[in-house]
Design a protein around this motif. Structure first.
Motif, PDB file in Angstrom:
ATOM      1  N   SER A 174      -0.074   4.896   3.456  1.00  0.00           N
ATOM      2  CA  SER A 174       0.705   4.910   4.693  1.00  0.00           C
ATOM      3  C   SER A 174      -0.192   4.909   5.921  1.00  0.00           C
ATOM      4  N   ALA A 175      -1.308   5.636   5.838  1.00  0.00           N
ATOM      5  CA  ALA A 175      -2.227   5.736   6.970  1.00  0.00           C
ATOM      6  C   ALA A 175      -3.268   4.627   6.980  1.00  0.00           C
ATOM      7  N   ASP A 176      -3.283   3.758   5.952  1.00  0.00           N
ATOM      8  CA  ASP A 176      -4.320   2.738   5.840  1.00  0.00           C
ATOM      9  C   ASP A 176      -5.701   3.391   5.909  1.00  0.00           C
ATOM     10  N   LEU A 177      -5.866   4.453   5.122  1.00  0.00           N
ATOM     11  CA  LEU A 177      -7.079   5.267   5.220  1.00  0.00           C
ATOM     12  C   LEU A 177      -7.628   5.569   3.829  1.00  0.00           C
ATOM     13  N   ASP A 203       0.230   9.665   8.453  1.00  0.00           N
ATOM     14  CA  ASP A 203       0.086   8.807   9.615  1.00  0.00           C
ATOM     15  C   ASP A 203       0.418   7.383   9.202  1.00  0.00           C
ATOM     16  N   GLU A 204       1.164   6.675  10.026  1.00  0.00           N
ATOM     17  CA  GLU A 204       1.467   5.270   9.764  1.00  0.00           C
ATOM     18  C   GLU A 204       0.862   4.419  10.863  1.00  0.00           C
ATOM     19  N   THR A 205       0.232   3.313  10.475  1.00  0.00           N
ATOM     20  CA  THR A 205      -0.358   2.398  11.436  1.00  0.00           C
ATOM     21  C   THR A 205       0.620   1.281  11.718  1.00  0.00           C
ATOM     22  N   GLY A 207       1.384  -1.632  14.727  1.00  0.00           N
ATOM     23  CA  GLY A 207       0.952  -2.227  15.973  1.00  0.00           C
ATOM     24  C   GLY A 207      -0.334  -1.643  16.503  1.00  0.00           C
ATOM     25  N   GLY A 208      -1.197  -1.175  15.578  1.00  0.00           N
ATOM     26  CA  GLY A 208      -2.491  -0.650  15.994  1.00  0.00           C
ATOM     27  C   GLY A 208      -2.461   0.816  16.384  1.00  0.00           C
ATOM     28  N   THR A 209      -1.287   1.455  16.355  1.00  0.00           N
ATOM     29  CA  THR A 209      -1.177   2.859  16.735  1.00  0.00           C
ATOM     30  C   THR A 209      -0.670   3.664  15.555  1.00  0.00           C
ATOM     31  N   ARG A 210      -1.260   4.829  15.313  1.00  0.00           N
ATOM     32  CA  ARG A 210      -0.817   5.670  14.215  1.00  0.00           C
ATOM     33  C   ARG A 210       0.372   6.522  14.653  1.00  0.00           C
ATOM     34  N   HIS A 211       1.380   6.588  13.782  1.00  0.00           N
ATOM     35  CA  HIS A 211       2.556   7.396  14.035  1.00  0.00           C
ATOM     36  C   HIS A 211       2.772   8.311  12.841  1.00  0.00           C
ATOM     37  N   PRO A 212       3.270   9.531  13.043  1.00  0.00           N
ATOM     38  CA  PRO A 212       3.498  10.421  11.904  1.00  0.00           C
ATOM     39  C   PRO A 212       4.544   9.873  10.980  1.00  0.00           C
ATOM     40  N   ARG A 213       4.292   9.996   9.688  1.00  0.00           N
ATOM     41  CA  ARG A 213       5.239   9.524   8.675  1.00  0.00           C
ATOM     42  C   ARG A 213       6.230  10.640   8.364  1.00  0.00           C
ATOM     43  N   PRO A 214       7.535  10.342   8.277  1.00  0.00           N
ATOM     44  CA  PRO A 214       8.509  11.395   7.967  1.00  0.00           C
ATOM     45  C   PRO A 214       8.188  12.055   6.646  1.00  0.00           C
ATOM     46  N   ALA A 215       8.478  13.349   6.558  1.00  0.00           N
ATOM     47  CA  ALA A 215       8.233  14.073   5.319  1.00  0.00           C
ATOM     48  C   ALA A 215       9.223  13.674   4.240  1.00  0.00           C
ATOM     49  N   VAL A 216      10.410  13.230   4.631  1.00  0.00           N
ATOM     50  CA  VAL A 216      11.439  12.854   3.661  1.00  0.00           C
ATOM     51  C   VAL A 216      11.272  11.382   3.312  1.00  0.00           C
ATOM     52  N   ALA A 217      11.207  11.084   2.043  1.00  0.00           N
ATOM     53  CA  ALA A 217      10.988   9.712   1.586  1.00  0.00           C
ATOM     54  C   ALA A 217      12.155   8.829   2.000  1.00  0.00           C
ATOM     55  N   ALA A 218      11.828   7.561   2.343  1.00  0.00           N
ATOM     56  CA  ALA A 218      12.875   6.599   2.688  1.00  0.00           C
ATOM     57  C   ALA A 218      13.701   6.267   1.464  1.00  0.00           C
ATOM     58  N   ARG A 219      14.968   6.021   1.667  1.00  0.00           N
ATOM     59  CA  ARG A 219      15.852   5.698   0.530  1.00  0.00           C
ATOM     60  C   ARG A 219      16.208   4.220   0.567  1.00  0.00           C
TER      61      ARG A 219
END
Length: 219
Positions: A174-177, A203-205, A207-219
């Motif tokens: 998710s963080a590309d890390l 962290d999610e990348t 558009g070049g910016t990292r955003h926090p990833r939700p703790a709850v998995a996507a359904r």
């Protein structure tokens, strides 16, 4: 673009080396403070503080053993898994573990425990799958089918940890890390790589910016 971070410590031979190791250990310990680290299998050197009890019924136990055998042997048999096997696995993705709390770390080590990834993330904990780096590359169609089946059921995995030479590496999709740590002792390597995971796995990348990833998995 994937970021790759390496930390390599040599054995302490001077006061300066000793201070660097101590500071690294303290930073990692601070990151993990207040979190339980759960595991159901043997992880030499891992800072496990709680035992995860997994009690599957007989069909799930047999299926998990079959998947592990296919992954570990590079089986050549082209076996396909379908709706019947998915139904057997459905019980594992429910949440039978109220003792796992938000921000805890759960180490998954085999097919059975990997199936808990979604339930772990539903609780806001970090699901870390410890894998062999060579396993996905096995050429047998049986092994590839086992990985395909498991990946479709383990999208809640936050990070993959594997051996990296004498150290450990963590891959956080998710963080590309990717972080890699070569430490003078196994315990320091484990707490360091797990600290990297809890600090950066959500962290999610975009558009070049990292955003926090939700703790709850996507359904």
């Amino acid at each position: 673009m994937t970021s790759f971070v390496i930390e390599h410590f040599r054995p302490a031979t001077s006061a300066r080396d000793g201070r660097s190791l101590r500071l690294s250990r303290e930073r990692a310990a601070d990151e993990l403070a207040g979190r339980a680290v759960w595991c159901a299998g043997p992880f030499p050197g891992a800072p496990a503080t709680a035992r995860l009890q997994v009690t599957p019924d007989e069909p799930l136990r047999r299926l998990a053993e079959r998947l592990d055998a296919m992954l570990g042997s590079g089986a050549q048999a082209a076996v396909e898994f379908g709706p019947a096997e998915r139904e057997i696995c459905a019980q594992a993705v429910r949440d039978p573990y109220p003792v796992v709390h938000e921000d805890d770390v759960v180490l998954l080590h085999d097919a059975l425990t990997a199936l808990l990834a979604e339930a772990v993330r539903e609780r806001g904990a970090h699901a870390v799958w410890c894998v062999s780096v060579a396993a996905p590359a096995r050429s047998g169609p049986g092994a590839r089918e086992a990985w395909r089946f498991l990946r479709s059921l383990t999208t809640g995995v936050d990070a993959y940890v594997t051996r990296w030479g004498r150290g450990l590496a963590a891959v956080m999709p998710s963080a590309d890390l990717v972080t890699a740590r070569a430490e003078p002792d196994t315990k320091l390597g484990w707490i360091g790589v797990l600290a990297d995971v809890v600090r950066g796995d959500r962290d999610e990348t975009v558009g070049g910016t990292r955003h926090p990833r939700p703790a709850v998995a996507a359904r």
